[in-house]
Design a protein around this motif. Sequence first.
Motif, PDB file in Angstrom:
ATOM      1  N   PRO A 231      -8.330  32.685   7.476  1.00 41.31           N
ATOM      2  CA  PRO A 231      -8.744  32.908   6.085  1.00 41.31           C
ATOM      3  C   PRO A 231      -7.634  33.302   5.130  1.00 41.31           C
ATOM      4  O   PRO A 231      -7.743  33.100   3.927  1.00 41.31           O
ATOM      5  N   ASP A 232      -6.542  33.863   5.653  1.00 43.53           N
ATOM      6  CA  ASP A 232      -5.465  34.334   4.783  1.00 43.53           C
ATOM      7  C   ASP A 232      -4.454  33.237   4.434  1.00 43.53           C
ATOM      8  O   ASP A 232      -3.520  33.465   3.671  1.00 43.53           O
ATOM      9  N   TYR A 233      -4.638  32.051   5.014  1.00 42.51           N
ATOM     10  CA  TYR A 233      -3.670  30.976   4.797  1.00 42.51           C
ATOM     11  C   TYR A 233      -4.395  29.672   4.477  1.00 42.51           C
ATOM     12  O   TYR A 233      -5.518  29.453   4.924  1.00 42.51           O
ATOM     13  N   GLU A 234      -3.714  28.817   3.738  1.00 38.23           N
ATOM     14  CA  GLU A 234      -4.282  27.514   3.409  1.00 38.23           C
ATOM     15  C   GLU A 234      -3.899  26.520   4.508  1.00 38.23           C
ATOM     16  O   GLU A 234      -3.052  25.651   4.310  1.00 38.23           O
ATOM     17  N   VAL A 235      -4.498  26.711   5.659  1.00 40.17           N
ATOM     18  CA  VAL A 235      -4.214  25.830   6.799  1.00 40.17           C
ATOM     19  C   VAL A 235      -5.522  25.308   7.399  1.00 40.17           C
ATOM     20  O   VAL A 235      -5.656  25.167   8.606  1.00 40.17           O
ATOM     21  N   ARG A 236      -6.468  25.043   6.558  1.00 38.94           N
ATOM     22  CA  ARG A 236      -7.753  24.556   7.050  1.00 38.94           C
ATOM     23  C   ARG A 236      -7.589  23.234   7.796  1.00 38.94           C
ATOM     24  O   ARG A 236      -6.741  22.419   7.476  1.00 38.94           O
ATOM     25  N   SER A 237      -8.450  23.058   8.767  1.00 35.24           N
ATOM     26  CA  SER A 237      -8.413  21.841   9.576  1.00 35.24           C
ATOM     27  C   SER A 237      -8.667  20.609   8.709  1.00 35.24           C
ATOM     28  O   SER A 237      -9.514  20.621   7.815  1.00 35.24           O
ATOM     29  N   ARG A 238      -7.920  19.548   8.996  1.00 34.10           N
ATOM     30  CA  ARG A 238      -8.122  18.269   8.304  1.00 34.10           C
ATOM     31  C   ARG A 238      -9.016  17.347   9.140  1.00 34.10           C
ATOM     32  O   ARG A 238      -8.966  16.126   9.000  1.00 34.10           O
TER      33      ARG A 238
ATOM     34  N   ILE B 241       0.853  -1.201   0.000  1.00 37.38           N
ATOM     35  CA  ILE B 241       0.000   0.000   0.000  1.00 37.38           C
ATOM     36  C   ILE B 241       0.882   1.241   0.000  1.00 37.38           C
ATOM     37  O   ILE B 241       1.815   1.353   0.809  1.00 37.38           O
ATOM     38  N   TYR B 242       0.584   2.158  -0.913  1.00 39.53           N
ATOM     39  CA  TYR B 242       1.291   3.435  -0.959  1.00 39.53           C
ATOM     40  C   TYR B 242       0.321   4.538  -0.519  1.00 39.53           C
ATOM     41  O   TYR B 242      -0.805   4.619  -1.026  1.00 39.53           O
ATOM     42  N   VAL B 243       0.748   5.364   0.410  1.00 42.46           N
ATOM     43  CA  VAL B 243      -0.091   6.470   0.876  1.00 42.46           C
ATOM     44  C   VAL B 243       0.558   7.769   0.419  1.00 42.46           C
ATOM     45  O   VAL B 243       1.734   8.036   0.708  1.00 42.46           O
ATOM     46  N   PHE B 244      -0.208   8.572  -0.313  1.00 39.08           N
ATOM     47  CA  PHE B 244       0.306   9.829  -0.861  1.00 39.08           C
ATOM     48  C   PHE B 244      -0.442  11.021  -0.259  1.00 39.08           C
ATOM     49  O   PHE B 244      -1.680  11.019  -0.187  1.00 39.08           O
ATOM     50  N   ALA B 245       0.306  12.033   0.140  1.00 36.70           N
ATOM     51  CA  ALA B 245      -0.311  13.246   0.698  1.00 36.70           C
ATOM     52  C   ALA B 245       0.670  14.398   0.648  1.00 36.70           C
ATOM     53  O   ALA B 245       1.886  14.194   0.531  1.00 36.70           O
ATOM     54  N   ARG B 246       0.117  15.596   0.753  1.00 32.24           N
ATOM     55  CA  ARG B 246       0.949  16.809   0.759  1.00 32.24           C
ATOM     56  C   ARG B 246       0.439  17.762   1.844  1.00 32.24           C
ATOM     57  O   ARG B 246      -0.718  17.723   2.242  1.00 32.24           O
TER      58      ARG B 246
ATOM     59  N   ASN C 229       5.526  12.043   0.285  1.00 32.07           N
ATOM     60  CA  ASN C 229       4.998  13.407   0.198  1.00 32.07           C
ATOM     61  C   ASN C 229       5.760  14.286  -0.798  1.00 32.07           C
ATOM     62  O   ASN C 229       5.403  15.426  -1.027  1.00 32.07           O
ATOM     63  N   ASP C 230       6.817  13.753  -1.378  1.00 33.40           N
ATOM     64  CA  ASP C 230       7.578  14.517  -2.363  1.00 33.40           C
ATOM     65  C   ASP C 230       6.870  14.469  -3.718  1.00 33.40           C
ATOM     66  O   ASP C 230       6.578  13.374  -4.228  1.00 33.40           O
ATOM     67  N   PRO C 231       6.600  15.623  -4.330  1.00 30.97           N
ATOM     68  CA  PRO C 231       5.852  15.671  -5.598  1.00 30.97           C
ATOM     69  C   PRO C 231       6.444  14.805  -6.707  1.00 30.97           C
ATOM     70  O   PRO C 231       5.726  14.060  -7.376  1.00 30.97           O
TER      71      PRO C 231
ATOM     72  N   GLU D 171      -0.348  15.386   5.335  1.00 32.05           N
ATOM     73  CA  GLU D 171       0.721  14.408   5.548  1.00 32.05           C
ATOM     74  C   GLU D 171       0.644  13.775   6.945  1.00 32.05           C
ATOM     75  O   GLU D 171       1.003  12.608   7.122  1.00 32.05           O
ATOM     76  N   MET D 172       0.199  14.547   7.930  1.00 33.99           N
ATOM     77  CA  MET D 172       0.108  14.016   9.294  1.00 33.99           C
ATOM     78  C   MET D 172      -0.877  12.853   9.359  1.00 33.99           C
ATOM     79  O   MET D 172      -0.630  11.842  10.028  1.00 33.99           O
ATOM     80  N   ILE D 173      -1.989  12.998   8.656  1.00 30.21           N
ATOM     81  CA  ILE D 173      -2.995  11.927   8.629  1.00 30.21           C
ATOM     82  C   ILE D 173      -2.469  10.742   7.840  1.00 30.21           C
ATOM     83  O   ILE D 173      -2.635   9.587   8.239  1.00 30.21           O
ATOM     84  N   ALA D 174      -1.809  11.037   6.713  1.00 26.64           N
ATOM     85  CA  ALA D 174      -1.241   9.971   5.883  1.00 26.64           C
ATOM     86  C   ALA D 174      -0.193   9.183   6.658  1.00 26.64           C
ATOM     87  O   ALA D 174      -0.128   7.950   6.566  1.00 26.64           O
ATOM     88  N   ASN D 175       0.596   9.881   7.433  1.00 25.69           N
ATOM     89  CA  ASN D 175       1.627   9.225   8.240  1.00 25.69           C
ATOM     90  C   ASN D 175       1.000   8.326   9.299  1.00 25.69           C
ATOM     91  O   ASN D 175       1.470   7.207   9.554  1.00 25.69           O
TER      92      ASN D 175
END
Length: 258
Positions: free
Chosen positions: A232-239, A128-133, A158-160, A137-141
């Motif tokens: 709102p000014d950053y892409e850090v929405r809760s996962r 199984i390969y898990v991919f995330a960015r 996580n590397d593109p 990544e914390m959830i994927a890990n």
Amino acid sequence: MSELFFDIPIEKYQTLSESERYVLKYIVKHINEIPSMSIVKLSEEANVSTATIVRLMKKIGYDGFTSFKYSIKDLTKTVNSENSIDMIEKKINTAIKKNEFEVLNTIKMLSLGNIEDAIQKIHHAEKIYVFARGFSEMIANEITIKLQLLGKNCEMHNDPNIIRVISKKLKDTEIAIFVSLSGETKELVDACLNLKMKSISTITLTAGVDSSLANLSEIVLLGYKGTQSFFPDYEVRSRLPLQVISRILLDAYVIRMF
């Protein structure tokens, strides 16, 4: 706050001179300004002597104007603090409700059939390969570690560039799990497209209902993402929706397979 000054015992109030009573009324009327006033400023504003002010303070139970002023300042802080706490509590309650709403709606959106299909795919996969960015990544890990603890051959990337390269090399006995809140992370979409072209099984955890990943992936586990963000000014929405999905998926996997 002005009501405090009418609690002066009548016998004390009767000892005040006419000028002292005038100063007291002036103070009550301008109570919000008093903490920032000096005795000289009050004397000028009320047009009375500083001696009159000092006599008044002693008659109503204070050592002087400074001690009186500090007591008023402390009381003002208390009142403002209570109002601030009320506002803070309302905002915190909004945050609590936001998270509760996301969790409940994510659970409602989950399909038992999709969960069962995902469990079977994971169970039968040789690797199984898990991919995330990003924050996903914390959830994927976490998914990777738990699957490894359950005896599965699993690795996370996580590397593109590595994600794109590996996606071209997967075998039909292997599967890929994508974790993406928006479902539009370009390298993940590219990888999923590569896997779809090779008919390799993919599982996607996302809150992007009509996203590219959702449309490309074989099995999609959808979560609910609220529109409100406290950053709102950053892409850090809760996962949080993805965390809920991953927890349910892995718990269900253990229940079914062990």
